[in-house]
Design an enzyme around this catalytic site. Sequence first.
Site, PDB file in Angstrom:
ATOM      1  N   GLY A   1       0.732   0.127  -3.339  1.00  0.00           N
ATOM      2  CA  GLY A   1      -0.111  -0.721  -4.182  1.00  0.00           C
ATOM      3  C   GLY A   1      -0.561  -0.056  -5.468  1.00  0.00           C
TER       4      GLY A   1
ATOM      5  N   ASN B   1       5.324  -7.436   3.799  1.00  0.00           N
ATOM      6  CA  ASN B   1       3.997  -7.337   4.411  1.00  0.00           C
ATOM      7  C   ASN B   1       3.009  -8.047   3.489  1.00  0.00           C
ATOM      8  OD1 ASN B   1       1.564  -6.586   5.504  1.00  0.00           O
ATOM      9  ND2 ASN B   1       1.796  -4.390   5.124  1.00  0.00           N
ATOM     10  N   TRP B   2       2.626  -9.246   3.896  1.00  0.00           N
ATOM     11  CA  TRP B   2       1.743 -10.052   3.032  1.00  0.00           C
ATOM     12  C   TRP B   2       0.310  -9.532   3.029  1.00  0.00           C
ATOM     13  CZ3 TRP B   2       3.141 -15.971   4.046  1.00  0.00           C
ATOM     14  CH2 TRP B   2       4.491 -16.168   3.725  1.00  0.00           C
ATOM     15  N   LYS B   3      -0.031  -8.660   3.944  1.00  0.00           N
ATOM     16  CA  LYS B   3      -1.395  -8.126   4.057  1.00  0.00           C
ATOM     17  C   LYS B   3      -2.402  -9.303   4.115  1.00  0.00           C
ATOM     18  CE  LYS B   3       0.201  -3.906   1.948  1.00  0.00           C
ATOM     19  NZ  LYS B   3      -0.081  -2.732   1.131  1.00  0.00           N
TER      20      LYS B   3
ATOM     21  N   HIS C   1       0.181   1.192   9.972  1.00  0.00           N
ATOM     22  CA  HIS C   1       0.133   1.108   8.509  1.00  0.00           C
ATOM     23  C   HIS C   1      -1.017   1.983   8.000  1.00  0.00           C
ATOM     24  CE1 HIS C   1      -0.317  -0.407   4.456  1.00  0.00           C
ATOM     25  NE2 HIS C   1       0.940  -0.822   4.559  1.00  0.00           N
TER      26      HIS C   1
ATOM     27  N   GLU D   1      -3.159   1.513   5.816  1.00  0.00           N
ATOM     28  CA  GLU D   1      -4.436   0.802   5.632  1.00  0.00           C
ATOM     29  C   GLU D   1      -5.173   0.669   6.965  1.00  0.00           C
ATOM     30  OE1 GLU D   1      -2.759  -2.511   3.518  1.00  0.00           O
ATOM     31  OE2 GLU D   1      -2.301  -1.138   1.872  1.00  0.00           O
TER      32      GLU D   1
ATOM     33  N   SER E   1       5.167   0.417  -3.513  1.00  0.00           N
ATOM     34  CA  SER E   1       5.516  -0.088  -4.855  1.00  0.00           C
ATOM     35  C   SER E   1       7.014  -0.291  -5.035  1.00  0.00           C
ATOM     36  CB  SER E   1       4.952   0.828  -5.947  1.00  0.00           C
ATOM     37  OG  SER E   1       3.542   0.862  -5.858  1.00  0.00           O
TER      38      SER E   1
HETATM   39  P1  PGA Z   1       3.185  -2.182  -1.845  1.00  0.00           P
HETATM   40  O1  PGA Z   1       2.808  -2.060  -0.290  1.00  0.00           O
HETATM   41  O2  PGA Z   1       4.639  -2.606  -1.911  1.00  0.00           O
HETATM   42  O3  PGA Z   1       2.250  -3.200  -2.412  1.00  0.00           O
HETATM   43  O4  PGA Z   1       2.997  -0.814  -2.435  1.00  0.00           O
HETATM   44  C1  PGA Z   1       3.719  -1.587   0.661  1.00  0.00           C
HETATM   45  C2  PGA Z   1       3.078  -1.576   2.028  1.00  0.00           C
HETATM   46  O5  PGA Z   1       1.913  -1.218   2.142  1.00  0.00           O
HETATM   47  O6  PGA Z   1       3.707  -1.941   3.041  1.00  0.00           O
END
Ligand code: PGA
Length: 246
Positions: free
Chosen positions: A169, A9-11, A91, A93, A209
Amino acid sequence: MRKKIVAGNWKMNLNKLDAVELFKSLESSVYPPDVEVIIAPPSIYLDSFSNASNLKIASQDVSQNSNGAYTGEFSSEMLFSINLRFAIVGHSERRVFHNESDEMIFNKVKSLLNNGLTPIFCCGESLDDRNNGIQFDVVNSQLSNILNNLSSSDLEKLIIAYEPVWAIGTGLTAEPSDAQAMHSYIRNTIANKFTTKTSEQISILYGGSCKPANSKELFSMKDIDGGLIGGASLDSNSFLAIVNSF
Ligand code: PGA
């Protein structure tokens, strides 16, 4: 045997040049034949990557509506029309920054299924939830719409991603045993509502993470079928190392 999957997931990262460079490097990499590799670039790049053959391309989100006056949004039908077959929904977020409710997320799941796309359905508890010992109840309630309203044949099309919000994150990863406990809880909940056979077909990914240093141990857990990777998916070497850690 259910599928092993690693999804990046590049966000909201990478300008076009950097995105194309990472895409090309991942598209030309060699992957284990039993691992499905998915990337979810920012939506503005989806159309230019949708001819990938080695990688599967996912959207990071989709509208719950099918068309009309929804400025800035795009529909499942549009994603299908540019050859996409996967989309992340729910997600954390999106749940937090865009106030997405379980009902809205369920509408997105239905819209994707109706248009021939596979939802990558995210769920996961906050740190407060875990500290209060209610992580299983929280995830159960996030799953309730899909468990109560989808047929088994539709449910079997989903990929589920368990992402504890406190691990996303932050550099904090769930202990493999804690992640396994939640994955097993999710699979048992599905088995109780449907059948063991249905529950055994659904890939459940861990996210939060996940990186080369911990992916092997996480993926060795019985109910962890791969990962949804944020930060570590922006570097082709890290992402490849994760894909190769089953
Ligand atoms: P992260 O994000 O690996 O940077 O913790 C995972 C995600 O939100 O899909």
